[in-house]
Scaffold this motif. Structure first.
Motif: not given
Length: 377
Positions: A127-155
């Motif tokens: 999440h660059y500069a503390g601004v969110s990625c598009n979590m709806e679409k990203i979560s849907a992609i990882t669920e569809k393909h059964s891959i793990a989602l890791v958030e680097d929320a350092a910022l």
């Protein structure tokens, strides 16, 4: 010189450090570590939080928890700090870099699915500069393909997507408390575990591969070496400092957002004249004042502006250098051009922004940017 960043004390940092020392325990997982973890869990709705010595350590723990190994592929943006990739390189993974969006500078969710193969084990987003990625679409992609989602929320501490805290979407997520972040402890980070299947193993990995945490809770009468791991615990000195900062999080972030907003409003005329581009918030995303950047029209302008500001005793900086073009990874990269990443990296400047910044310092920086472009302020 106006620094890019300046560490600060806002509350009881020194008092809590004294208390930690006088308690007779300053190694990890003491009173203040538990207070920090509990505060973060309750405030942001995280499943479980474990403090770490750095966000880098937390990311490395993600690699271990997901059993990343050779032949696994991990997708992530190239526009990020090296720790995001290193954590998975250390497990033997192949990193598949994705391009970023030209508006938010976050991973371009429309480019992710084309990179997924049977070997894809995880998607790591930033999440660059503390601004969110598009979590709806990203979560849907990882669920569809059964891959793990890791958030680097350092910022991204205290930033949200449609009302939900960043760091609470991924099975695993990480925070940073490095001195350049909103909430600081010098160094320091946190692993956020939102998937209960990882709770117990995360504790073990963090304690050098032992079940010592169970011993301290009285659940076993001796501890044993049961898994791989390392020493990922911060000392109670770090945790004590951090707890005082977390207690004052609202005050810190309110001030940083105010500074961010002032930059944005006063530099807007330069954007209207098409000499710079200012940050953009994504739909549904909030902003935590973590950093303020601007984009010049080309790399030459960026470099000249950096030099000019430095001559005016203003410490502005740039980042990130694209990881796919780095000396370490360029020969391992699959050769794809990532045009938005490459263009952005050459045009971006981060302006000074810190809690104790004074109005006259910020106004001076703004005036000098106008001077550089020879535009009346």
């Amino acid at each position: 010189m106006i620094p890019y960043n300046k560490p600060f004390i806002i509350g009881k940092e020194l008092e809590y450090i004294r208390q930690a020392v006088e308690s007779g325990k300053i190694s990890g997982d003491g009173k203040f570590s538990k207070l920090c973890q509990s505060l973060l869990e309750k405030r942001f709705g995280y499943g479980k939080v474990l403090l770490t010595s750095s966000c880098t350590d937390a990311l490395e723990m993600c690699g271990i928890l997901l059993n990343i190994s050779e032949d696994d592929e991990v997708i992530m943006p190239s526009f990020t700090f090296v720790s995001t990739a290193n954590a998975f390189i250390l497990r033997g993974a192949k990193i598949v870099f994705a391009d970023i969006r030209p508006d938010t500078l976050n991973i371009d969710e429309s480019k992710i699915e084309a990179l997924i193969t049977p070997k894809t084990k995880a998607l790591v987003i930033v999440h660059y500069a503390g601004v969110s990625c598009n979590m709806e679409k990203i979560s849907a992609i990882t669920e569809k393909h059964s891959i793990a989602l890791v958030e680097d929320a350092a910022l991204a501490i205290d930033s949200y997507y449609k009302g939900k805290a960043l760091g609470s979407f991924g099975q695993l997520s990480t925070l940073s408390f490095h001195e350049t972040k909103n909430i600081i402890a010098g160094e320091g980070g946190a692993l956020i575990i939102n998937d209960p299947q990882y709770f117990e193993r995360a504790e073990i990995i963090r304690e050098k591969g032992t079940n010592r945490a169970k011993l301290f809770r009285g659940e076993i009468n001796k501890y044993e070496w049961v898994d791989i791991g390392s020493s990922y615990l911060p000392s109670e000195i770090i945790a004590a400092f951090l707890y005082a900062q977390l207690e004052n999080m609202d005050t810190v972030i309110k001030k940083r957002i105010s500074l961010w907003n002032l930059y944005f409003q006063k530099l807007k005329p330069l954007q209207e004249l098409s000499v710079i581009t200012l940050p953009i918030l994504s739909e549904g995303s909030t902003m935590n004042g973590q950093l303020f950047y601007l984009l010049c029209n080309n790399e030459k302008d960026r470099n000249n502006l950096l030099d000019f500001l430095n001559q005016q005793k203003i410490k502005a900086v740039f980042h990130y250098l694209p990881l796919h073009l780095s000396p370490f990874y360029i020969n391992k990269h699959d050769g794809r051009s990532l045009p938005v990443t490459e263009s952005t990296s050459g045009r971006l400047i981060r302006l000074p922004l810190f809690y104790e910044m004074k109005d006259d310092e910020q106004n001076y920086i703004i005036s000098k940017i106008f001077d550089f472009f020879n535009i009346n302020h």
